[in-house]
Design an enzyme around this catalytic site. Structure first.
Site, PDB file in Angstrom:
ATOM      1  N   TRP A 280     -23.239   9.595 -39.509  1.00  0.00           N
ATOM      2  CA  TRP A 280     -21.884   9.132 -39.193  1.00  0.00           C
ATOM      3  C   TRP A 280     -21.890   7.692 -38.673  1.00  0.00           C
ATOM      4  O   TRP A 280     -20.929   7.259 -38.052  1.00  0.00           O
ATOM      5  CB  TRP A 280     -21.263  10.049 -38.133  1.00  0.00           C
ATOM      6  CG  TRP A 280     -20.837  11.375 -38.679  1.00  0.00           C
ATOM      7  CD1 TRP A 280     -19.598  11.718 -39.119  1.00  0.00           C
ATOM      8  CD2 TRP A 280     -21.640  12.553 -38.838  1.00  0.00           C
ATOM      9  NE1 TRP A 280     -19.583  13.020 -39.555  1.00  0.00           N
ATOM     10  CE2 TRP A 280     -20.818  13.559 -39.384  1.00  0.00           C
ATOM     11  CE3 TRP A 280     -22.974  12.848 -38.586  1.00  0.00           C
ATOM     12  CZ2 TRP A 280     -21.285  14.843 -39.681  1.00  0.00           C
ATOM     13  CZ3 TRP A 280     -23.430  14.125 -38.877  1.00  0.00           C
ATOM     14  CH2 TRP A 280     -22.598  15.102 -39.409  1.00  0.00           C
ATOM     15  N   CYS A 315     -18.713  16.046 -42.975  1.00  0.00           N
ATOM     16  CA  CYS A 315     -18.179  17.416 -42.923  1.00  0.00           C
ATOM     17  C   CYS A 315     -17.700  17.945 -44.265  1.00  0.00           C
ATOM     18  O   CYS A 315     -17.946  19.102 -44.606  1.00  0.00           O
ATOM     19  CB  CYS A 315     -17.082  17.521 -41.870  1.00  0.00           C
ATOM     20  SG  CYS A 315     -15.509  16.768 -42.313  1.00  0.00           S
ATOM     21  N   HIS A 374     -11.238  17.697 -39.946  1.00  0.00           N
ATOM     22  CA  HIS A 374     -12.573  18.290 -39.993  1.00  0.00           C
ATOM     23  C   HIS A 374     -12.533  19.430 -41.005  1.00  0.00           C
ATOM     24  O   HIS A 374     -11.560  20.187 -41.067  1.00  0.00           O
ATOM     25  CB  HIS A 374     -12.991  18.817 -38.619  1.00  0.00           C
ATOM     26  CG  HIS A 374     -14.340  19.466 -38.616  1.00  0.00           C
ATOM     27  ND1 HIS A 374     -15.455  18.852 -39.160  1.00  0.00           N
ATOM     28  CD2 HIS A 374     -14.767  20.678 -38.160  1.00  0.00           C
ATOM     29  CE1 HIS A 374     -16.498  19.651 -39.035  1.00  0.00           C
ATOM     30  NE2 HIS A 374     -16.108  20.770 -38.435  1.00  0.00           N
ATOM     31  N   ASP A 397     -18.874  27.198 -40.061  1.00  0.00           N
ATOM     32  CA  ASP A 397     -18.914  25.729 -40.048  1.00  0.00           C
ATOM     33  C   ASP A 397     -20.355  25.266 -40.217  1.00  0.00           C
ATOM     34  O   ASP A 397     -21.206  25.548 -39.380  1.00  0.00           O
ATOM     35  CB  ASP A 397     -18.340  25.206 -38.731  1.00  0.00           C
ATOM     36  CG  ASP A 397     -18.062  23.709 -38.765  1.00  0.00           C
ATOM     37  OD1 ASP A 397     -18.597  23.016 -39.656  1.00  0.00           O
ATOM     38  OD2 ASP A 397     -17.308  23.225 -37.905  1.00  0.00           O
ATOM     39  N   GLU A 447       3.203  26.775 -31.329  1.00  0.00           N
ATOM     40  CA  GLU A 447       3.216  26.059 -30.056  1.00  0.00           C
ATOM     41  C   GLU A 447       4.383  26.537 -29.189  1.00  0.00           C
ATOM     42  O   GLU A 447       5.513  26.688 -29.656  1.00  0.00           O
ATOM     43  CB  GLU A 447       3.365  24.544 -30.304  1.00  0.00           C
ATOM     44  CG  GLU A 447       2.147  23.905 -30.957  1.00  0.00           C
ATOM     45  CD  GLU A 447       0.970  23.811 -30.010  1.00  0.00           C
ATOM     46  OE1 GLU A 447       1.148  24.031 -28.800  1.00  0.00           O
ATOM     47  OE2 GLU A 447      -0.146  23.503 -30.494  1.00  0.00           O
ATOM     48  N   GLU A 452       0.698  32.059 -27.417  1.00  0.00           N
ATOM     49  CA  GLU A 452      -0.151  30.864 -27.542  1.00  0.00           C
ATOM     50  C   GLU A 452      -0.698  30.443 -26.180  1.00  0.00           C
ATOM     51  O   GLU A 452      -1.871  30.122 -26.031  1.00  0.00           O
ATOM     52  CB  GLU A 452       0.663  29.725 -28.177  1.00  0.00           C
ATOM     53  CG  GLU A 452      -0.154  28.478 -28.486  1.00  0.00           C
ATOM     54  CD  GLU A 452       0.136  27.336 -27.531  1.00  0.00           C
ATOM     55  OE1 GLU A 452      -0.639  26.370 -27.517  1.00  0.00           O
ATOM     56  OE2 GLU A 452       1.129  27.424 -26.789  1.00  0.00           O
ATOM     57  N   TYR A 522     -14.038   8.789 -39.205  1.00  0.00           N
ATOM     58  CA  TYR A 522     -13.037   9.855 -39.307  1.00  0.00           C
ATOM     59  C   TYR A 522     -13.209  10.889 -38.202  1.00  0.00           C
ATOM     60  O   TYR A 522     -12.325  11.703 -37.944  1.00  0.00           O
ATOM     61  CB  TYR A 522     -13.094  10.525 -40.689  1.00  0.00           C
ATOM     62  CG  TYR A 522     -14.171  11.574 -40.843  1.00  0.00           C
ATOM     63  CD1 TYR A 522     -13.891  12.925 -40.694  1.00  0.00           C
ATOM     64  CD2 TYR A 522     -15.490  11.213 -41.127  1.00  0.00           C
ATOM     65  CE1 TYR A 522     -14.878  13.891 -40.822  1.00  0.00           C
ATOM     66  CE2 TYR A 522     -16.476  12.170 -41.263  1.00  0.00           C
ATOM     67  CZ  TYR A 522     -16.165  13.504 -41.106  1.00  0.00           C
ATOM     68  OH  TYR A 522     -17.153  14.442 -41.238  1.00  0.00           O
TER      69      TYR A 522
END
Length: 693
Positions: A280, A315, A374, A397, A447, A452, A522
Site C-alpha cells: 500500500w 483489497c 474495502h 476477509d 441508523e 442498532e 484508498y
C-alpha cells in the site's frame, strides 16, 4: 491398502500427515493372501482391460454436474450426485461369481476412516448420502456403473483404481492419470453444506467467471470488471495447490468452513508464503501494481508455477482471487464492497481524528483511518457449529490485517461526533447483471433504530479499549452549520471546492476555518498534504455564506497515487462559542479509459482481431507503460510494454484471438505507468457457437 503405511509405536501405527493432494503412494497391483499354486495364472480371472470416464465437455457427466465449462480433459464431478463410468473386462462379467469394486484414493497416506481411501461397493440400489456403484448396463465384456459419492466427500483430485477379487488375492489396475477424477462441492445437492436453492443465484455465484468489483467513493461509485477465470486451464490445480501449500490435512477438505478459512489465510502472503504480497506504499518494484491486474488467472498460475508469492495485491485483488478459489471449488461466493470502511487501530469501535488547537490534523496521534472502500468476500454454506439461523452468507476477509496500536498520548477533549459516517453503503454485483445490489441491511440495522444502538453497545462490551466518552457531545447543537461540496474533478484539470456556512441564530458570529487537502491511499492513510488554507468568515444573523477554494492541477498532479483519490478535511471554530465544526470528504478523479475494439467473426474457433487503444491526456510523457488484456473464453491473459507515450499521443496494440467459449463474454484491459495508473477499459461480446458442419 489403508493399513499398509506407517511405523508402529506401542501397538498403534503413526501415520504421517496426509496434507498434499499432489503427493502419491500407489497401491500394489497385486495383493496376495498366500502363494499362488503352480499352474494358476491370475490373468485367467476377471481382468480390467480399459476404463471409460465419459469426460468430454458434451458428455452427460460434465453437463449434469455443471462442470462442462472447465478447460480440462479430466473427469470433474460434484459430490453427492451420481456419475457414469464404464469398465471393459477380458470376458463378460458374471455377478454370481465375479467380485470387483472401484477405489478412490487421495494423498500419500490414504486411510478409510479419514475418507482418503474410498472403497466403493457394487450395490443393487444407490442410497442417498452414501458411496455406492450400481450396474446400469452389461453389454458383452463391458459394465457401465452409476457411481454416487457422499455429499460430505473430500474435495480434490482422486486417483481411481478397479480391484478384482480372486481366490488368491486382489488384482488392481495400475496407476493411470487418465482416470484421475476431481470431486468438487455441490451447490445443486440438497445434502451438501453449500447447497443453494436458487438456480439464478447458482448461475451467478458458482458458474459466472466474470464479475464486477465496485470501488471509488460513496458519492462517486465506480466499477471495474474482473476475470475470475475459475474454469481456465490450470486454475483448478492451482486452487488445490493453495491448500497443499497451507499443509491443510486432506481429511478436512470436505468442510467448506475449514476450506474457506484456509483459503482466506493463503490468498495473502503474510506469515504463510501465500498467493499475493500486499503493498500500500505506491512502490511496486519487481512486481505488478495492484491496479494493473485484470483478473485472477495470471496470479494463480504464476503462484503455482513459481511456487512463490506474486507481487502485488490490495483489497480488491485479494477479494477477486479468493472469489476465484471459492467458485472454482464449488463454494458459492461473491465480492462485497463497503464504503467508508473503518480501520479501528485500537479496537475501541471508534475512528478518532485528533486536531491541534488551530484545527490542523495531528497525524502523529491520528492512527485510525477510514478507507474510501474495502472489499471482502461472502461464501454460502451451512453453519452446524453455530446456533440455528446463522447459516447462509458468511463474511471472509483475505486482506492481511495490521496489529492493534494503542494510543497513549495524554488527555483529549471530544469536540464533535459523526455517528453515521462509517459503513454507509455495502454492495455487491446484482444477480444476472452488472448493476449494483445494496446489501447494507444484511450487515446492520438502520441508523438510529433501537436495535442498532443496542448492537453497538453489545459490541462495546467486548472491545479491546474503552472508547472516548461522546455522550454529552452528541447532545450539543450549534447555531452554526457547515458543509462543503467538491466539484466533479477530472485528472489534470482545475476544480473548485465550495464551503457553505449557515447561521440559524439572530447572533453575528466570526469563524476561523482551516482546509487541508491530502492525496491519500484508498485506505484513508495520507500520502502527502498538497493544499492547506486558513481563512476567516463573518456570519451575519440568519444568513448563509459560501467560500470557494480553487484546487489547481499543478498542486496535486506531481504527488498523485494510483487511485487518484483526494481527501479534504475542513474544520471551523466559532470564536464566540468555541464550538468546533468538522467535515471530511473524499473525491476520486475521473481518469481516461482504455478503448477495446474487435473486428472479424465473433464465433467459437474463428479468428478475430482485438485492438487496444489508449490516448495520453496529460501534459507530460508517460513512461514504462504496460497494457494488460484478457477475456475468459476469448483470449488468454497478455501484456505489452510501451516505453513512452508523449502528451496527447495514442498507442494501439493488436492481438489475434480465437474464442473457445460461446455466449456472453467480456474483454478487459488495464494500463499502468510510472505516473498514471488505475486506467481500465472493457468490451462486452456475444460469441456465437461454431456452425454445424
Amino acid at each position: 491398502m489403508s493399513e499398509t503405511s506407517g511405523t508402529t509405536f506401542g501397538g498403534r501405527r503413526a501415520i504421517p500427515p496426509n496434507n498434499s493432494n499432489a503427493a502419491e503412494n500407489d497401491p500394489p497391483t497385486v495383493e496376495l493372501q498366500g502363494p499362488v499354486p503352480r499352474g494358476v495364472n491370475l490373468q485367467d480371472y476377471l481382468n480390467v482391460t480399459n476404463v471409460h470416464l465419459f469426460k468430454e465437455k458434451w458428455d452427460t457427466n460434465k453437463l449434469d454436474h455443471h462442470t462442462d465449462k472447465y478447460d480440462s480433459n479430466k473427469l470433474i464431478v460434484r459430490r453427492g450426485q451420481s456419475f457414469y463410468i464404464q469398465i471393459d473386462f477380458n470376458r463378460p462379467y458374471d455377478p454370481r461369481r465375479d467380485i470387483f469394486r472401484v477405489e478412490y484414493v487421495i494423498g500419500r497416506y490414504p486411510q478409510e476412516n479419514k475418507g482418503t481411501y474410498i472403497p466403493v461397493p457394487v450395490v443393487s440400489e444407490l442410497q442417498s448420502g452414501k458411496w455406492g456403484a450400481k450396474v446400469v448396463m452389461r453389454e458383452r465384456t463391458s459394465v457401465r456403473l452409476s457411481i454416487q459419492s457422499s455429499p460430505e466427500c473430500i474435495v480434490g483430485k482422486f486417483r481411481m483404481y478397479v480391484a478384482v477379487w480372486t481366490p488368491y488375492g486382489v488384482i488392481r489396475t495400475s496407476r493411470n492419470p487418465e482416470t484421475d477424477t476431481y470431486i468438487l462441492f455441490n451447490p445443486w445437492c440438497e445434502e451438501d453444506a453449500v447447497y443453494l436453492d436458487d438456480a439464478k443465484e447458482r448461475e451467478e455465484y458458482v458458474l459466472n467467471d466474470i464479475g464486477v468489483i465496485f470501488y471509488g467513493d460513496i458519492s462517486d461509485i465506480k466499477s471495474r470488471s474482473w476475470s475470475y477465470g475459475q474454469f481456465e486451464d490450470g486454475i483448478l490445480d492451482a486452487c488445490l495447490y493453495v491448500m497443499d501449500r497451507a499443509k491443510m490435512d486432506l481429511s478436512g477438505r470436505g468442510n467448506p468452513i475449514k476450506v474457506s478459512r484456509v483459503g482466506s489465510a493463503m490468498v495473502n502472503a503474510r506469515d504463510d508464503e501465500g498467493v499475493l504480497v500486499g503493498s500500500w506504499d505506491n512502490v511496486y518494484a519487481y512486481g505488478v501494481p495492484p491496479s494493473a491486474w485484470t483478473g485472477s488467472v495470471d496470479i494463480l498460475l504464476e503462484y503455482h508455477s513459481s511456487e512463490n508469492p506474486v507481487r502485488y495485491g490490495q483489497c480488491w485483488v485479494f477479494a477477486g482471487v479468493f472469489n476465484t478459489f471459492l467458485r472454482c471449488l464449488g463454494i458459492p461466493a461473491r465480492v462485497v464492497t463497503n464504503y467508508f470502511s473503518a480501520h479501528d487501530n485500537n479496537a475501541n469501535l471508534q475512528t478518532d481524528i485528533f486536531l491541534e488547537e488551530d484545527g490542523n490534523v495531528n497525524s502523529k496521534l491520528t492512527k485510525d483511518s477510514i478507507w474510501n472502500y474495502h472489499c471482502w468476500n461472502e461464501a454460502w454454506m451451512t453453519r452446524p457449529d453455530l446456533p440455528v439461523g446463522f447459516g447462509g452468507w458468511q463474511v471472509v476477509d483475505s486482506t492481511p490485517q495490521e496489529n492493534s496500536d494503542a494510543k497513549k498520548d495524554g488527555t483529549h477533549v471530544v469536540e464533535t461526533v459523526d455517528a453515521t459516517h462509517i459503513g454507509q453503503l455495502i454492495v455487491t454485483k446484482q444477480v444476472g447483471g452488472d448493476g449494483i445490489k445494496d446489501i447494507t441491511d444484511t450487515y446492520k440495522f438502520q441508523e438510529g433504530q433501537e436495535e442498532e444502538r443496542l448492537a453497538l453497545e453489545t459490541a462495546l462490551m467486548y472491545g479491546a479499549k474503552k472508547p472516548l466518552n461522546t455522550e454529552d457531545v452528541t447532545k450539543l447543537k450549534s447555531d452554526v452549520d457547515m458543509d462543503f461540496e467538491v466539484e466533479n474533478a477530472v485528472l489534470g484539470k482545475d476544480f473548485k471546492l465550495t464551503i457553505t456556512f449557515r447561521n440559524q441564530s439572530p447572533t453575528r458570529y466570526t469563524i476561523s476555518a482551516y482546509l487541508s487537502g491530502n492525496i491519500i491511499f484508498y485506505t484513508g492513510v495520507s500520502h502527502v498534504e498538497f493544499k492547506n488554507e486558513t481563512f476567516k468568515v463573518t456570519l451575519e444573523p440568519l444568513s448563509v455564506k459560501k467560500e470557494e477554494v480553487l484546487i489547481r492541477a499543478g498542486e496535486y498532479m506531481g504527488q498523485l497515487l494510483e487511485q487518484a483519490s483526494l481527501h479534504f478535511f475542513v474544520t471551523a471554530r466559532v470564536n464566540e462559542t468555541k464550538v468546533v465544526l468538522a467535515k471530511q470528504k473524499s473525491t476520486v478523479l475521473t481518469i481516461p479509459k482504455v478503448i477495446i475494439k474487435v473486428r472479424g467473426a465473433k464465433v467459437v474457433g474463428s479468428d478475430m482481431v482485438v485492438t487496444v487503444e489508449f490516448t495520453n491526456p496529460l501534459k507530460q510523457t508517460l513512461r514504462n507503460v504496460w497494457i494488460y488484456l484478457e477475456g475468459p473464453g476469448v483470449i488468454k491473459p497478455k501484456r505489452k510494454l510501451f516505453r513512452e507515450i508523449p502528451p496527447n499521443s495514442t498507442v494501439q496494440w493488436e492481438e489475434v484471438s480465437r474464442p473457445w467459449v460461446s455466449g456472453r463474454r467480456k474483454l478487459i484491459a488495464s494500463m499502468t505507468s510510472d505516473s498514471l495508473r488505475h486506467v481500465y477499459g472493457e468490451l462486452d461480446l456475444q460469441i456465437q457457437r461454431r456452425p454445424a458442419e
